[in-house]
Scaffold this motif. Sequence first.
Motif, short mmCIF file in Angstrom:
data_model
loop_
_atom_site.label_atom_id
_atom_site.label_comp_id
_atom_site.label_asym_id
_atom_site.label_seq_id
_atom_site.Cartn_x
_atom_site.Cartn_y
_atom_site.Cartn_z
N ILE A 1 7.20 7.60 -3.64
CA ILE A 1 6.27 6.48 -3.78
C ILE A 1 6.45 5.49 -2.63
CG2 ILE A 1 5.72 4.44 -5.18
CD1 ILE A 1 6.23 6.12 -7.67
N ALA A 2 7.71 5.20 -2.29
CA ALA A 2 7.96 4.28 -1.17
C ALA A 2 7.43 4.88 0.13
CB ALA A 2 9.46 4.00 -1.06
N HIS A 3 7.53 6.18 0.25
CA HIS A 3 7.06 6.84 1.46
C HIS A 3 5.53 6.77 1.56
CE1 HIS A 3 6.94 9.73 4.77
NE2 HIS A 3 6.00 10.38 4.10
N ASP A 4 4.86 7.12 0.48
CA ASP A 4 3.39 7.14 0.52
C ASP A 4 2.80 5.73 0.44
OD1 ASP A 4 2.97 9.91 0.73
OD2 ASP A 4 3.42 10.17 -1.38
N THR B 1 2.59 -15.30 1.80
CA THR B 1 3.91 -14.91 2.34
C THR B 1 4.32 -13.53 1.84
OG1 THR B 1 4.52 -17.25 2.37
CG2 THR B 1 6.30 -15.65 2.58
N TRP B 2 4.08 -13.31 0.54
CA TRP B 2 4.38 -11.99 -0.03
C TRP B 2 3.57 -10.92 0.69
CZ3 TRP B 2 1.65 -8.04 -2.30
CH2 TRP B 2 2.39 -7.09 -3.04
N LEU B 3 2.31 -11.21 0.89
CA LEU B 3 1.43 -10.25 1.55
C LEU B 3 1.95 -9.91 2.96
CD1 LEU B 3 -1.21 -8.83 0.87
CD2 LEU B 3 -2.43 -10.92 1.50
N ASP B 4 2.30 -10.96 3.71
CA ASP B 4 2.82 -10.73 5.07
C ASP B 4 4.11 -9.91 5.05
OD1 ASP B 4 0.76 -12.23 6.01
OD2 ASP B 4 1.94 -14.04 6.39
N THR B 5 4.92 -10.17 4.03
CA THR B 5 6.25 -9.55 4.02
C THR B 5 6.23 -8.11 3.53
OG1 THR B 5 7.12 -11.75 3.47
CG2 THR B 5 8.62 -9.87 3.17
N TRP B 6 5.36 -7.82 2.57
CA TRP B 6 5.50 -6.55 1.85
C TRP B 6 4.37 -5.56 2.04
CZ3 TRP B 6 10.26 -5.86 0.64
CH2 TRP B 6 11.05 -6.96 0.31
N VAL B 7 3.26 -6.00 2.61
CA VAL B 7 2.13 -5.08 2.79
C VAL B 7 1.92 -4.84 4.28
CG1 VAL B 7 -0.31 -4.67 2.39
CG2 VAL B 7 1.05 -5.85 0.66
N HIS B 8 2.00 -3.57 4.68
CA HIS B 8 1.79 -3.22 6.08
C HIS B 8 0.90 -1.99 6.16
CE1 HIS B 8 4.88 -6.11 7.19
NE2 HIS B 8 5.68 -5.57 6.29
N ASP B 9 -0.02 -2.03 7.09
CA ASP B 9 -0.92 -0.88 7.31
C ASP B 9 -1.61 -0.44 6.03
OD1 ASP B 9 -0.05 -0.84 10.00
OD2 ASP B 9 1.71 0.33 9.42
N GLY B 10 -2.00 -1.43 5.21
CA GLY B 10 -2.74 -1.10 4.00
C GLY B 10 -1.93 -0.44 2.91
N ARG B 11 -0.62 -0.55 2.99
CA ARG B 11 0.24 0.03 1.97
C ARG B 11 1.32 -0.95 1.53
NH1 ARG B 11 -3.32 3.11 1.86
NH2 ARG B 11 -3.30 5.41 1.75
N TYR B 12 1.50 -1.05 0.20
CA TYR B 12 2.62 -1.77 -0.37
C TYR B 12 3.65 -0.73 -0.83
CZ TYR B 12 5.32 -3.97 -4.11
OH TYR B 12 6.33 -4.38 -4.93
N ARG B 13 4.89 -0.90 -0.40
CA ARG B 13 5.90 0.12 -0.66
C ARG B 13 6.97 -0.43 -1.60
NH1 ARG B 13 4.67 4.00 3.03
NH2 ARG B 13 3.29 3.20 4.66
N PRO B 14 6.82 -0.19 -2.90
CA PRO B 14 7.81 -0.69 -3.85
C PRO B 14 9.18 -0.07 -3.57
CG PRO B 14 5.88 0.20 -4.99
CD PRO B 14 5.76 0.59 -3.55
N ASP B 15 10.22 -0.88 -3.69
CA ASP B 15 11.59 -0.39 -3.50
C ASP B 15 12.23 -0.26 -4.88
OD1 ASP B 15 14.01 0.37 -2.53
OD2 ASP B 15 14.49 -1.54 -1.56
N TYR B 16 11.94 0.86 -5.54
CA TYR B 16 12.47 1.07 -6.88
C TYR B 16 13.97 1.35 -6.83
CZ TYR B 16 7.66 1.63 -8.62
OH TYR B 16 6.34 1.45 -8.97
#
Length: 581
Positions: A197-200, A300-315
Amino acid sequence: MSWIVVEARPDGGASLHELADDADVPGMPILPLEVVSRVEVPEADLPAELAAREASHPRWVLDDTAARYPALLAAGVGLERCHDLRLCHAILRMSAACAGSVLATSPPGPWDAPPDHDAWHEPDEVAAIPTLFDAVDEAGDGVGVSPVGGPAGVDEPPDLLAELALQLDAVAGSAGPGGLRLLLAAESTGALIAAEIAHDGLPWDVAEHDRVLTALLGPRPAPGRRPAVLEELATRVRTTLDAPDLNPDSQPHLLQALRRAGLDVASTSRYEISAQRHPVVEPLLAYKKLARLLSANGWTWLDTWVHDGRYRPDYVVGGVVTGRWASRGSGALQLPAQVRSAVRADPGWALVVADAAQLEPRVLAAMSGDGAMAAAARGADLYQGLVDAGAVATRKEAKIGMLGAIYGGTTGVSGAVMPRLSAAFPRAIGLVESAARAGERGEVVSTWLGRSSPPPGERWWAARAAGTGEGADPADAADARRRARDWGRFTRNFVVQGTAAEWALCWLAALRRRLRDLPGRPHLVYFLHDEVVVHSPVEVAPVVADAVRAAAGEAGRLLFGDGPVEFPLDVSVVDSYDKAG
DNA sequence: AGAGGTCGCGCC
DNA sequence: AGGGCGCGACCTCT
């Protein structure tokens, strides 16, 4: 040293070769044998649905999936199945089912140390995740392939195969080998899924998120400034409370101002404030709601955690004592409803969103073997089923009563309904009551598959000792009783929440396997305790929806056999997450 | 300045 | 008057 070479195949699988230590195979990811081994795990006692596959598919034994698998995925290699030694060790060390094993009775070793995230990442490197070629280049002095549990080059690397042997021994000699094997397989597959999931990544529409924020808060302000809507609300709060310098973000000052204005509150919580009748209530609650959105999921959350149209949860698989996943950094398990419209499928793709309806009460019905509750759970709405069974008068009562039974509620509606629930469903209520009594005595309880609760800490036992006996100080006695009740609520909930987590892991694993057989590479992109999201080509989505339901059925059979309890899902095929449900 | 604690609130 | 979490903000202490 010999090496395992993992080679990506065009079909998405992987093949492997064993090489001499001077081998150099450009373009192939390489891992040292100590880090990953291919091992056939004995399949005795596995449920039939798993055993057939177990015989014909390799299971990769990894020291730590979270540390190794991201690099494999980055190199284009997916693993079908694995055995995660770190996660499985943690389960087996604690499990009452194998308390007498060598694994459980040995002194703490490297496998008991918390994972060292710093050893995984080289902060100075351009790439956050070291490539496998880095691992090979530096393997000579241990950097980049350091085993769990100690600085590279200082400790002896843990022997993976020796640890695996200890784990398999512990399972084989345990009270419930079938359950533990399923649990270890499910936990390990969870580790694969979390990394995948983090990868995709979860598809995230930044423009839509910005639209939501702007609509609710006003345009994005300069750094350090409040958005216009928040500032306006803050001004209204200050005016209403006659506190011109008040910063509504400061709890002490806000509480002071509220009390000075005559509100009868002991805290600044939304719950207390909403019970008051005062002109400040409306703007203050609005302020708190929006301030929360801004700080937790704002720009701020958006800038930090979303890149290239993907949010990558760190489960963090197994990050919660009950077996639920935790998350790290971005609040992946707390995505508020307000921003879910930003979760948007790619063009030509859809989101298949599914959640298990009333999972925990159903799990309780299944694990307790309570036929009456299972019958009430036959329909899609368990709570209405409890009403129809004549146990309680209203659906609301049913819901509050069941949640109280699972969480340990004793007061109000919850406490009032309990005797009726207990009379109608003695085995189900008896199971959680028994878990609560065990916890009050300081005993360990276990989930259906064999994950055990941690024992109370030293302070708990000390308080119990101080509060017990004839001459105990009444205050100490009261403290001991309170601690006992608290721990009983924890163990009561543990058995249900933990077994629900096991069902969910099996559901995820069964779904993942089914998705691999479908065209167009539909893939899991989100998981939230009893809910999954699959990103799928639009034309495949109906088949994915079927697969999600079939996987739920399989999970129920894996845990409880062909029992009477069903696990219905609410499934939606949507283009954005907010439209689900 | 930075660490750690408490509060409040989002999710299940 | 509930169980499990994580996070950011504020505040206090060092």
